[in-house]
Design a protein around this motif. Sequence first.
Motif, mmCIF file in Angstrom:
data_model
loop_
_atom_site.group_PDB
_atom_site.id
_atom_site.type_symbol
_atom_site.label_atom_id
_atom_site.label_comp_id
_atom_site.label_asym_id
_atom_site.label_seq_id
_atom_site.Cartn_x
_atom_site.Cartn_y
_atom_site.Cartn_z
ATOM 1 N N TYR A 126 0.803 -1.228 0.000
ATOM 2 C CA TYR A 126 0.000 0.000 0.000
ATOM 3 C C TYR A 126 0.836 1.278 0.000
ATOM 4 C CZ TYR A 126 -3.540 -3.368 1.467
ATOM 5 O OH TYR A 126 -4.373 -4.451 1.542
ATOM 6 N N THR A 169 -9.234 3.534 3.771
ATOM 7 C CA THR A 169 -9.696 2.894 2.542
ATOM 8 C C THR A 169 -8.499 2.382 1.740
ATOM 9 O OG1 THR A 169 -11.429 4.554 2.511
ATOM 10 C CG2 THR A 169 -11.185 3.212 0.530
ATOM 11 N N ARG A 212 -6.910 -0.711 3.252
ATOM 12 C CA ARG A 212 -7.908 -1.727 3.655
ATOM 13 C C ARG A 212 -8.025 -1.827 5.174
ATOM 14 N NH1 ARG A 212 -7.664 -0.946 -0.811
ATOM 15 N NH2 ARG A 212 -7.346 -2.245 -2.629
#
Length: 611
Positions: A413, A459, A462
């Motif tokens: 991420y 978001t 996650r």
Amino acid sequence: MKASNIRNIAIIAHVDHGKTTLIDSIFKQSGMVRENQQLGERVMDSNDLERERGITILAKCTAIEWEGTKINIIDTPGHADFGGEVERVLDMADGAILLVDAAEGPLPQTKFVLGKALKLGMRPILLINKIDRPDARPDEVHNEVFDLFASLDANDEQLDFPTLYASGRDGWCAESLDAPRENLHPLLELVLRHVPPPQVDANGPFKMLTTLLEADPYLGRVLTGKVYSGAAKVNMSVKSLDVTGDHVESFRLTKLLTFNGIERVPANEVIAGDIICVAGMKATSVADTVCSPEVKEPIPAHPVDPPTMAVTITVNDSPYAGLEGKKLTSTMIATRLKAEAETNVAIRVTESANKDAFELAGRGELQLGVLIETMRREGFELSVSRPRVLFKEEDGQKLEPYEEVIVDVDDEYTGAVMDKLTQRKAEMTDMRPSGGGKTRLTFRAPSRGLIGYQGQFLTDTRGTGLMNRLFHSYGPYKGDIGGRRNGALISTDKGPAVAYAIFNLQDRGVMFIEHQTPVYQGMIVGEHSRENDLDINVLKGKKLTNIRASGSDEAVTLVPPRRMSLEEMMSWINEDELVEVTPRSLRLRKRHLTPQERELAKKAEKKKGAE
Ligand SMILES: Nc1nc2c(ncn2[C@@H]2O[C@H](COP(=O)(O)OP(=O)(O)OP(=O)(O)O)[C@@H](O)[C@H]2O)c(=O)[nH]1
Ligand SMILES: [Mg+2]
């Protein structure tokens, strides 16, 4: 008792690293709890909001006795928004225990509080906590803390800090990782050896620096602080001086209290070096000196960092105003906010010219949110604006607050987080693997760009990312920051929402309401999947011609609504929107409720921009 038999220590750390839990264990092992006394969890977190949120909001004192010495322990809040409080309470302490989570390592608030302690000349004790965590990495963390001391210009004495390894929750600490893990005695012994007794003048005139203020139902104003010189007896005549040396008031000490375990006990006399509470004053406040009448000079107090963020508070004028609350008028709101500003030095309240709006300024969304939440429980109704940062002007240059942001995310991420933060004008200052497939990214970002980012961050990762923020400094204005969220879904009508209508509209975005939620025209009921606002009718159900239809209406499957906390709501809204806060509900709304009013407001705004 003499000052040489007293130790005053503050427990400091980043949020959640285990300060309050450690104090629970110290209580249990120091004989302060009677055999049959049930001790709950996080005893020091005594107010409702602290218990619900699992965080410490107010610094508090407590005391234990160990081998004939009284140890006053100050529990401090770890969340960055309450940093001003930590800075002030360090004035009461002669030493500090720096707690660092054995897995997380030093985080922004660790650096902030350690910096303050070092500046005061303290020689902190390092306690690497939560060693029981399976992902603990104590040796690395020890090195990281050493580097942190060095980067904060610790002197040689400070760099030579003693280290303990501990599990505060399990009630043990040890000088090395392979030493027996029995109890917390090594910590208490180290405090006696390593922390100096208070350096005070026992024979001088009475002088006490006030640090904490509270309103007690029986005693009235109660001030807590350290006695810097002399002694005081109940009923003694004293006066108070503010930081500049101006006389505040003269009064008699109607009550003296000292700390004893979880309790405070009345005392006839208090002595130099001890941390005590006094009552009897009407106007004396935090950072004032309470002293004998002959004293001329106040004790120097630390200025608290100024607020960096503000919201505007106005009366609730929604169609549902007054249904839940009892305290609705701007006069009531004004009185309450002013009372808060008096006891809470980190908060500043200013009234608008026509007295119908208040600017509430503080250190962050959480600090402001906590006050708003408290007021709501007291029966207030309020409208709250989006938080905005407070700019500064220096040498003709516009400055804005910057924060240090430390992010821990799974490697996959990092790209998304870097993209989004760069869009919000953050600059990355460091990136390193933090073990277990995670990366730690450090940024310097304008606070303005971070408002409302938390939701996006969760978001993008996650829900697995961890983000820590801390005020860094004021720096040059970074220019426009985009990153606007999607538009709002706005209700066109008033009444209870209907499942069937929500069902038909739920592909338009994310709903914030469910079946039967009361809505009104102009209320925001969801987030549109596109950029523009959209008016929708969530009342339009199937005609309820018979029981079966009504039954099946409730049977439609709805996507669960998004629930947001007060702080999340505050940073979700835009300039033209408000959070409506009432004792039992939190709603989002457009500032202007009808489409016509919104159109007019938009035109007026454009005209203003063009001029
Ligand atoms: N594994 C482990 N968890 C702990 C330990 N000590 C505390 N915790 C947990 O860590 C969380 C935070 O503990 P607190 O004692 O509230 O931490 P704090 O530092 O006082 O937090 P703030 O006051 O909000 O800054 C709680 O869920 C505790 O149960 C420990 O020694 N080991
Ligand atoms: Mg705590």
